[in-house]
Design a protein around this motif. Structure first.
Motif, PDB file in Angstrom:
ATOM      1  N   PHE A  52       0.840  -1.195   0.000  1.00 30.33           N
ATOM      2  CA  PHE A  52       0.000   0.000   0.000  1.00 30.33           C
ATOM      3  C   PHE A  52       0.879   1.250   0.000  1.00 30.33           C
ATOM      4  N   MET A  53       1.841   1.276   0.903  1.00 29.34           N
ATOM      5  CA  MET A  53       2.709   2.450   1.030  1.00 29.34           C
ATOM      6  C   MET A  53       3.445   2.731  -0.270  1.00 29.34           C
ATOM      7  N   GLN A  54       3.944   1.689  -0.926  1.00 27.48           N
ATOM      8  CA  GLN A  54       4.662   1.869  -2.182  1.00 27.48           C
ATOM      9  C   GLN A  54       3.755   2.425  -3.274  1.00 27.48           C
ATOM     10  N   ALA A  55       2.506   1.998  -3.315  1.00 28.92           N
ATOM     11  CA  ALA A  55       1.571   2.511  -4.325  1.00 28.92           C
ATOM     12  C   ALA A  55       1.380   4.020  -4.165  1.00 28.92           C
ATOM     13  N   TYR A  56       1.260   4.478  -2.929  1.00 27.22           N
ATOM     14  CA  TYR A  56       1.096   5.921  -2.693  1.00 27.22           C
ATOM     15  C   TYR A  56       2.390   6.681  -2.997  1.00 27.22           C
ATOM     16  N   ARG A  57       3.532   6.071  -2.715  1.00 29.50           N
ATOM     17  CA  ARG A  57       4.817   6.716  -3.065  1.00 29.50           C
ATOM     18  C   ARG A  57       4.946   6.845  -4.574  1.00 29.50           C
ATOM     19  N   THR A  58       4.612   5.777  -5.269  1.00 31.79           N
ATOM     20  CA  THR A  58       4.687   5.781  -6.729  1.00 31.79           C
ATOM     21  C   THR A  58       3.770   6.854  -7.315  1.00 31.79           C
ATOM     22  N   ALA A  59       2.658   7.118  -6.628  1.00 31.21           N
ATOM     23  CA  ALA A  59       1.712   8.142  -7.086  1.00 31.21           C
ATOM     24  C   ALA A  59       2.218   9.558  -6.809  1.00 31.21           C
ATOM     25  N   GLY A  60       3.344   9.691  -6.082  1.00 30.27           N
ATOM     26  CA  GLY A  60       3.949  10.999  -5.893  1.00 30.27           C
ATOM     27  C   GLY A  60       3.854  11.588  -4.503  1.00 30.27           C
ATOM     28  N   ALA A  61       3.391  10.825  -3.534  1.00 28.65           N
ATOM     29  CA  ALA A  61       3.252  11.333  -2.169  1.00 28.65           C
ATOM     30  C   ALA A  61       4.435  10.921  -1.306  1.00 28.65           C
ATOM     31  N   THR A  62       4.599  11.624  -0.206  1.00 31.40           N
ATOM     32  CA  THR A  62       5.532  11.212   0.836  1.00 31.40           C
ATOM     33  C   THR A  62       4.745  10.300   1.766  1.00 31.40           C
ATOM     34  N   VAL A  63       5.295   9.150   2.086  1.00 27.79           N
ATOM     35  CA  VAL A  63       4.568   8.163   2.880  1.00 27.79           C
ATOM     36  C   VAL A  63       5.447   7.689   4.027  1.00 27.79           C
ATOM     37  N   THR A  64       4.863   7.656   5.218  1.00 30.20           N
ATOM     38  CA  THR A  64       5.571   7.143   6.398  1.00 30.20           C
ATOM     39  C   THR A  64       4.704   6.113   7.091  1.00 30.20           C
ATOM     40  N   ARG A  65       5.371   5.142   7.690  1.00 27.00           N
ATOM     41  CA  ARG A  65       4.642   4.093   8.404  1.00 27.00           C
ATOM     42  C   ARG A  65       4.078   4.674   9.694  1.00 27.00           C
ATOM     43  N   GLY A  66       2.885   4.257  10.046  1.00 21.17           N
ATOM     44  CA  GLY A  66       2.216   4.730  11.243  1.00 21.17           C
ATOM     45  C   GLY A  66       1.377   5.955  10.932  1.00 21.17           C
ATOM     46  N   SER A  67       0.249   6.039  11.568  1.00 23.13           N
ATOM     47  CA  SER A  67      -0.652   7.157  11.350  1.00 23.13           C
ATOM     48  C   SER A  67      -0.305   8.310  12.275  1.00 23.13           C
ATOM     49  N   ARG A  68      -0.403   9.516  11.755  1.00 25.00           N
ATOM     50  CA  ARG A  68      -0.235  10.694  12.605  1.00 25.00           C
ATOM     51  C   ARG A  68      -1.498  10.947  13.412  1.00 25.00           C
ATOM     52  N   LEU A  69      -2.541  10.180  13.153  1.00 22.40           N
ATOM     53  CA  LEU A  69      -3.787  10.267  13.914  1.00 22.40           C
ATOM     54  C   LEU A  69      -4.024   8.918  14.592  1.00 22.40           C
ATOM     55  N   GLY A  70      -4.504   8.945  15.794  1.00 23.41           N
ATOM     56  CA  GLY A  70      -4.849   7.693  16.463  1.00 23.41           C
ATOM     57  C   GLY A  70      -3.633   6.884  16.845  1.00 23.41           C
ATOM     58  N   ASP A  71      -3.801   5.584  16.887  1.00 20.22           N
ATOM     59  CA  ASP A  71      -2.772   4.660  17.346  1.00 20.22           C
ATOM     60  C   ASP A  71      -1.898   4.214  16.175  1.00 20.22           C
ATOM     61  N   PRO A  72      -0.641   4.649  16.113  1.00 21.66           N
ATOM     62  CA  PRO A  72       0.216   4.300  14.981  1.00 21.66           C
ATOM     63  C   PRO A  72       0.674   2.840  14.971  1.00 21.66           C
ATOM     64  N   ARG A  73       0.338   2.057  16.002  1.00 24.86           N
ATOM     65  CA  ARG A  73       0.783   0.665  16.043  1.00 24.86           C
ATOM     66  C   ARG A  73      -0.023  -0.234  15.122  1.00 24.86           C
ATOM     67  N   HIS A  74      -1.237   0.176  14.788  1.00 23.51           N
ATOM     68  CA  HIS A  74      -2.053  -0.635  13.896  1.00 23.51           C
ATOM     69  C   HIS A  74      -1.516  -0.550  12.473  1.00 23.51           C
ATOM     70  N   ARG A  75      -2.092  -1.346  11.592  1.00 20.77           N
ATOM     71  CA  ARG A  75      -1.681  -1.304  10.178  1.00 20.77           C
ATOM     72  C   ARG A  75      -2.084   0.041   9.603  1.00 20.77           C
ATOM     73  N   SER A  76      -1.192   1.015   9.732  1.00 22.51           N
ATOM     74  CA  SER A  76      -1.524   2.356   9.286  1.00 22.51           C
ATOM     75  C   SER A  76      -0.299   3.037   8.699  1.00 22.51           C
ATOM     76  N   PHE A  77      -0.572   4.077   7.920  1.00 24.75           N
ATOM     77  CA  PHE A  77       0.493   4.896   7.357  1.00 24.75           C
ATOM     78  C   PHE A  77      -0.058   6.284   7.085  1.00 24.75           C
ATOM     79  N   THR A  78       0.845   7.225   6.870  1.00 18.14           N
ATOM     80  CA  THR A  78       0.475   8.606   6.607  1.00 18.14           C
ATOM     81  C   THR A  78       0.977   9.005   5.233  1.00 18.14           C
ATOM     82  N   VAL A  79       0.097   9.622   4.463  1.00 14.14           N
ATOM     83  CA  VAL A  79       0.382  10.108   3.119  1.00 14.14           C
ATOM     84  C   VAL A  79       0.375  11.631   3.199  1.00 14.14           C
ATOM     85  N   GLU A  80       1.390  12.269   2.620  1.00 10.79           N
ATOM     86  CA  GLU A  80       1.445  13.732   2.634  1.00 10.79           C
ATOM     87  C   GLU A  80       1.788  14.282   1.253  1.00 10.79           C
TER      88      GLU A  80
END
Length: 175
Positions: A52-80
């Motif tokens: 998932f993260m790679q697909a968003y990176r390929t689309a041109g976004a900056t992507v980091t593991r873990g959500s900046r909202l809520g609990d970052p331990r779950h299967r989450s990531f942040t797209v900017e």
């Protein structure tokens, strides 16, 4: 935020991304040896978060593991995606054992959050209802994208990144 998302087309695009029956391969630029994720039992093979993260990176976004909202331990990531001093963030929480994407978005200008984060499925619903349009009922698409194929992930991530880039480029929205 709702005005900016509405102008960028979220009301219609969101339900498009939720359509698991669409032929996404006809819109994808990549060719996938194992495209469909449909299992013999009618569910979908869960993709690793890295895909998932790679697909968003390929689309041109900056992507980091873990959500900046809520609990970052779950299967989450942040797209900017940024445009000058404007940064639009998207927190994506993946469903357990599913490829469903719960998406919340926010805008920051010079590092200052402009409003509380909004859940995209709720904004899309509100936008359609405000235009006296219907929202899919129980037989319609689930109100969050459940990725049914790798081409579905490619196309939806590309379009989601384009949508948040539109929001960043048009910020602040003029009523």
């Amino acid at each position: 935020m709702t005005v900016a998302l509405g102008r960028a087309g979220l009301g219609d695009l969101w339900y498009r991304w939720c359509d698991r029956r669409r032929d996404w391969s006809s819109e994808a630029t990549g060719a996938y040896e194992q495209d469909s994720l449909l299992t013999e039992h009618g569910g979908y093979t869960a993709l690793p978060i890295g895909e998932f993260m790679q697909a968003y990176r390929t689309a041109g976004a900056t992507v980091t593991r873990g959500s900046r909202l809520g609990d970052p331990r779950h299967r989450s990531f942040t797209v900017e995606v940024g445009e000058g001093p404007v940064l639009v963030g998207l927190a994506v929480l993946l469903g357990r054992g599913l490829n469903s994407q719960e998406c919340s978005s926010w805008v920051e200008v010079d590092g200052v959050r402009q409003a509380e984060p909004v859940r995209l499925h709720a904004v899309a619903r509100d936008l359609r209802l405000s235009r006296d349009e219907t929202v899919p009922g129980p037989d319609g698409p689930y109100p969050r994208p459940i990725i049914s194929s790798r081409s579905h992930l490619e196309v939806s991530s590309r379009e989601i990144v384009a949508l948040i880039a539109d929001v960043a480029g048009a910020w602040p929205p003029v009523e």
